[in-house]
Write a protein that holds these residues in place. Structure first.
Motif, PDB file in Angstrom:
ATOM      1  N   PRO A 234      -4.439   8.825  -7.759  1.00 33.37           N
ATOM      2  CA  PRO A 234      -4.133   7.805  -6.767  1.00 33.37           C
ATOM      3  C   PRO A 234      -4.630   6.444  -7.202  1.00 33.37           C
ATOM      4  N   GLY A 283      -0.961  11.538  -2.510  1.00 33.98           N
ATOM      5  CA  GLY A 283       0.092  10.530  -2.596  1.00 33.98           C
ATOM      6  C   GLY A 283       0.617  10.278  -3.993  1.00 33.98           C
ATOM      7  N   ASP A 301       0.902   5.623  -0.707  1.00 28.76           N
ATOM      8  CA  ASP A 301       1.122   6.520  -1.845  1.00 28.76           C
ATOM      9  C   ASP A 301       1.161   5.726  -3.151  1.00 28.76           C
ATOM     10  N   MET A 316       5.224   9.421   2.324  1.00 27.28           N
ATOM     11  CA  MET A 316       4.395  10.571   1.926  1.00 27.28           C
ATOM     12  C   MET A 316       3.372  10.794   3.037  1.00 27.28           C
ATOM     13  N   SER A 320       0.078   8.324   3.812  1.00 27.27           N
ATOM     14  CA  SER A 320       0.600   7.138   4.494  1.00 27.27           C
ATOM     15  C   SER A 320       0.476   7.299   6.007  1.00 27.27           C
TER      16      SER A 320
END
Ligand code: FES
Length: 331
Positions: A234, A283, A301, A316, A320
């Motif tokens: 991420p 994400g 994400d 997502m 989110s």
């Protein structure tokens, strides 16, 4: 805390999409590709062909130690007899440490079917920017570009050129290769390299966050759709929204749930009998993507492009959230 508006509705399980089904595979071979990098050859446990994949696709790899991680498929998409993954040993990385220290040929493993968040768009010229093991999605892409007679340039950044994974193989594919090594003092000047838009070219970038953010910054004025990124961790982009509470209306299921500040939409849907497929929960993989019917999404994400975020056709739901009091989702 969730509010069940219609408790009589049955649990809902979405139909499988690419990347959501699993396969049993056997580890046929482990090959030392470069210092700290192994490639894994995986064949179907029943000996048959594996599902085909497109350049840029990845699979989830579930290991016997319980870890689940996404890895790009770096073999030949025309050869469905096996999948190939390239895995660098990362200090403290549970998956990569297990692969490097404990995995042995012959073991049975579980993988997902391929999913592609990083497809190769049609272009007259490709520029691939890879940092270290970020090279893996580009190997099938370079093969496809060469097969179509499209010129490509690989900008390949490593600490030492002699440690660049798969370099000997890439040299046989037929593009232009520009090597950059921090140890040799030939580090890529990203701002200079991408200071002007290259007509008829698209850029693909995969590597450490420092490289990705530098390329993103340098190309921020390039035309929409000409620069593509693949994140396997991420990105550290903080949301400017606080984690508040909001409602999610589940259009197909006919229920409305309340997502509190300390839970994800994915968690709350699961608590209410709506099982959305999941994998990374960070994400980055796209497995939990749902269609947005209405509402303003706080996208957190690392997959959607800026135009996809602006359009907000999907989101997502593992990371989110909602900017407003209510989202309506197609689930
Ligand atoms: Fe991977 Fe949500 S589960 S993006």
């Amino acid at each position: 805390m969730s509010e069940m508006v219609n408790a009589d509705k049955p649990s809902t399980v979405a139909a499988p999409r690419p990347g959501e089904q699993t396969l049993q595979v056997r580890l046929r071979a482990l090959i030392w590709e470069a210092p700290g990098v192994l490639s894994l050859q995986l064949t179907a446990a029943d000996g048959g062909p594996l599902p085909p994949f497109e350049p840029g696709a990845h699979i989830d790899l579930k290991l016997p130690n319980g870890t689940l991680r996404q890895y790009s498929l770096c073999g030949d998409p025309n050869d469905t007899s096996h999948y190939r993954l390239g895995i660098r040993a990362i200090s403290g990385g549970l998956s990569s440490t297990f692969v490097h220290k404990a995995l042995r040929p012959g073991e049975l493993l579980t993988v997902s079917t391929p999913r592609n968040n990083f497809p190769l768009v049609d272009s007259k010229h490709y520029i691939f920017v890879a940092g270290g093991i970020g090279i893996t999605p580009f190997i099938p892409m370079m093969r496809e570009a060469s097969a179509k007679g499209r010129p490509w340039t690989l900008i390949y950044c490593n600490k030492r050129n002699q440690d660049a994974p798969f370099l000997a193989e890439i040299r046989t594919i037929g593009g232009e290769i520009s090597l950059h090594s921090s140890e040799a003092g030939t580090r890529l000047d990203v701002a200079k390299r991408f200071s002007t838009v290259e007509q008829d070219a698209v850029v693909y970038c995969c590597g450490p966050e420092s490289l990705m953010t530098a390329v993103e910054e340098a190309t921020k004025d390039w035309p929409e759709g000409t620069v593509h990124f693949e994140w396997f961790a991420p990105r550290s982009r903080a949301s400017d929204q606080p984690d508040g509470s909001f409602e999610v209306v589940c259009q197909q299921s006919g229920i409305t749930v309340t997502v509190p500040a300390d839970k994800s939409i994915l968690e709350v849907l699961g608590e209410n009998g709506i099982e959305v497929p999941r994998s990374c929960e960070q994400g980055v993989c796209g497995t939990c993507e749902l269609r947005v019917i209405s509402g303003e999404v706080d996208h957190r994400d690392s997959i959607l492009s800026s135009s996809e975020r602006a359009a907000s056709a999907t989101m997502m739901v593992c990371v989110s959230r909602s900017k407003g009091p209510r989202l309506v989702l197609d689930v």
